[in-house]
Design an enzyme around this catalytic site. Structure first.
Site, mmCIF file in Angstrom:
data_model
loop_
_atom_site.group_PDB
_atom_site.id
_atom_site.type_symbol
_atom_site.label_atom_id
_atom_site.label_comp_id
_atom_site.label_asym_id
_atom_site.label_seq_id
_atom_site.Cartn_x
_atom_site.Cartn_y
_atom_site.Cartn_z
ATOM 1 N N HIS A 108 2.025 0.186 -13.424
ATOM 2 C CA HIS A 108 1.013 -0.870 -13.455
ATOM 3 C C HIS A 108 0.648 -1.332 -12.042
ATOM 4 O O HIS A 108 -0.541 -1.463 -11.716
ATOM 5 C CB HIS A 108 1.528 -2.064 -14.263
ATOM 6 C CG HIS A 108 0.638 -3.269 -14.192
ATOM 7 N ND1 HIS A 108 -0.446 -3.439 -15.032
ATOM 8 C CD2 HIS A 108 0.650 -4.351 -13.369
ATOM 9 C CE1 HIS A 108 -1.044 -4.580 -14.735
ATOM 10 N NE2 HIS A 108 -0.408 -5.144 -13.718
ATOM 11 N N GLU A 109 1.653 -1.577 -11.215
ATOM 12 C CA GLU A 109 1.372 -2.028 -9.851
ATOM 13 C C GLU A 109 0.653 -0.947 -9.056
ATOM 14 O O GLU A 109 -0.211 -1.248 -8.228
ATOM 15 C CB GLU A 109 2.675 -2.431 -9.156
ATOM 16 C CG GLU A 109 3.401 -3.604 -9.812
ATOM 17 C CD GLU A 109 2.516 -4.824 -10.032
ATOM 18 O OE1 GLU A 109 1.535 -5.006 -9.278
ATOM 19 O OE2 GLU A 109 2.807 -5.587 -10.958
ATOM 20 N N HIS A 112 -3.032 -1.013 -9.530
ATOM 21 C CA HIS A 112 -3.779 -1.881 -8.605
ATOM 22 C C HIS A 112 -4.076 -1.150 -7.300
ATOM 23 O O HIS A 112 -5.147 -1.321 -6.714
ATOM 24 C CB HIS A 112 -2.971 -3.146 -8.318
ATOM 25 C CG HIS A 112 -2.899 -4.100 -9.472
ATOM 26 N ND1 HIS A 112 -4.022 -4.555 -10.134
ATOM 27 C CD2 HIS A 112 -1.832 -4.681 -10.081
ATOM 28 C CE1 HIS A 112 -3.656 -5.392 -11.091
ATOM 29 N NE2 HIS A 112 -2.330 -5.469 -11.097
ATOM 30 N N HIS A 116 -7.721 -0.424 -5.691
ATOM 31 C CA HIS A 116 -8.071 -0.716 -4.300
ATOM 32 C C HIS A 116 -8.660 0.507 -3.614
ATOM 33 O O HIS A 116 -9.677 0.421 -2.908
ATOM 34 C CB HIS A 116 -6.832 -1.199 -3.556
ATOM 35 C CG HIS A 116 -7.111 -1.721 -2.193
ATOM 36 N ND1 HIS A 116 -6.160 -1.771 -1.191
ATOM 37 C CD2 HIS A 116 -8.249 -2.198 -1.638
ATOM 38 C CE1 HIS A 116 -6.681 -2.268 -0.097
ATOM 39 N NE2 HIS A 116 -7.960 -2.540 -0.327
#
Length: 243
Positions: A108-109, A112, A116
């Site tokens: 999940h991280e 991100h 980006h």
């Protein structure tokens, strides 16, 4: 603005307070359920035997991202991606763990980080709002309380109006966060589903999906909590204008 005043004028502060209690109760239940799920899936090891750190590195490399570091940070559930330093920050429980929960959170991280790298619109918009949100968050700490006091003792609504406006911006930010978080989970699950070397069974994938769904619900109730708080303070302001 008149139609907002008209709507808020019919919401009594007592009703808004009751709404805050309901949302707080729901938030407590969701947070408890999320922590329960995280603990459950933290005790189930991945058949692949990969750690959260290894899962994160694999996902970043699979998306052609080589300028983002995966680092370990202290605390529990402190996992996050920092776009300024380009680091995927994983808590100790995730970084070293070889569990379903660790894989889900790490992916999940990294979702991100992929956002980006691809200049995902909602993330860019959210990041652009951060400086204003930092100011607004600071303002709400003193303007709301002082504004209520001034409203009651002098009838002046101006300080409270500033606080409500700042709180409205913070609430808006909470809702902007939702598509960012849901999209990161979608990217994570799609990658995990297509990587047998990481998640090897359908059951593991369903558990990862369940863990991320409850994590997403914490952001939903946080947004609703912010909205309920906004309604509560706005009810004082607009009821005063009506009176």
């Amino acid at each position: 603005m008149n139609h907002i005043s008209l709507i808020m004028g019919y919401i009594a502060p007592n009703s808004a307070w009751f709404l805050m209690i309901i949302v707080a109760l729901v938030s407590f239940i969701v947070q408890w359920r999320f922590r329960s799920k995280f603990k459950q899936y933290s005790e189930i090891g991945l058949m692949s035997g990969l750690s959260g750190q290894e899962v994160a590195v694999k996902m970043l490399r699979a998306h052609g991202i080589f300028d983002v570091q995966v680092i370990c940070v202290e605390g529990q559930l402190t996992d996050h991606y920092n776009p300024e330093t380009k680091t995927v920050n994983l808590s100790t429980d995730v970084f070293y763990s070889r569990s379903i929960a660790a894989a889900a959170v790490a992916a999940h991280e990294c979702g991100h980080a992929v956002q980006h790298a691809e200049a995902y619109g909602w993330l860019s918009f959210r990041s652009a709002m951060v400086p204003a949100i930092n100011v607004a968050s600071t303002i709400t700490q003193w303007t709301l309380f002082i504004g209520i006091m001034l409203l009651f003792f002098s009838g002046s609504p101006y300080v409270l109006a500033v606080g409500v406006a700042a709180l409205a911006l913070v609430t808006f930010f909470s809702f902007i966060t939702l598509p960012v978080e849901f999209d990161a989970s979608r990217r994570a699950l799609a990658w995990l589903d297509n990587n047998y070397a990481v998640v090897q069974t359908g059951q593991e994938h369903e558990m990862a999906k369940d863990a991320l769904w409850w994590a997403a619900m914490t952001y939903v109730v946080a947004a609703l909590s912010a909205l309920a708080t906004l309604v509560y303070y706005a009810s004082f302001l607009f009821n005063n204008k009506r009176n």
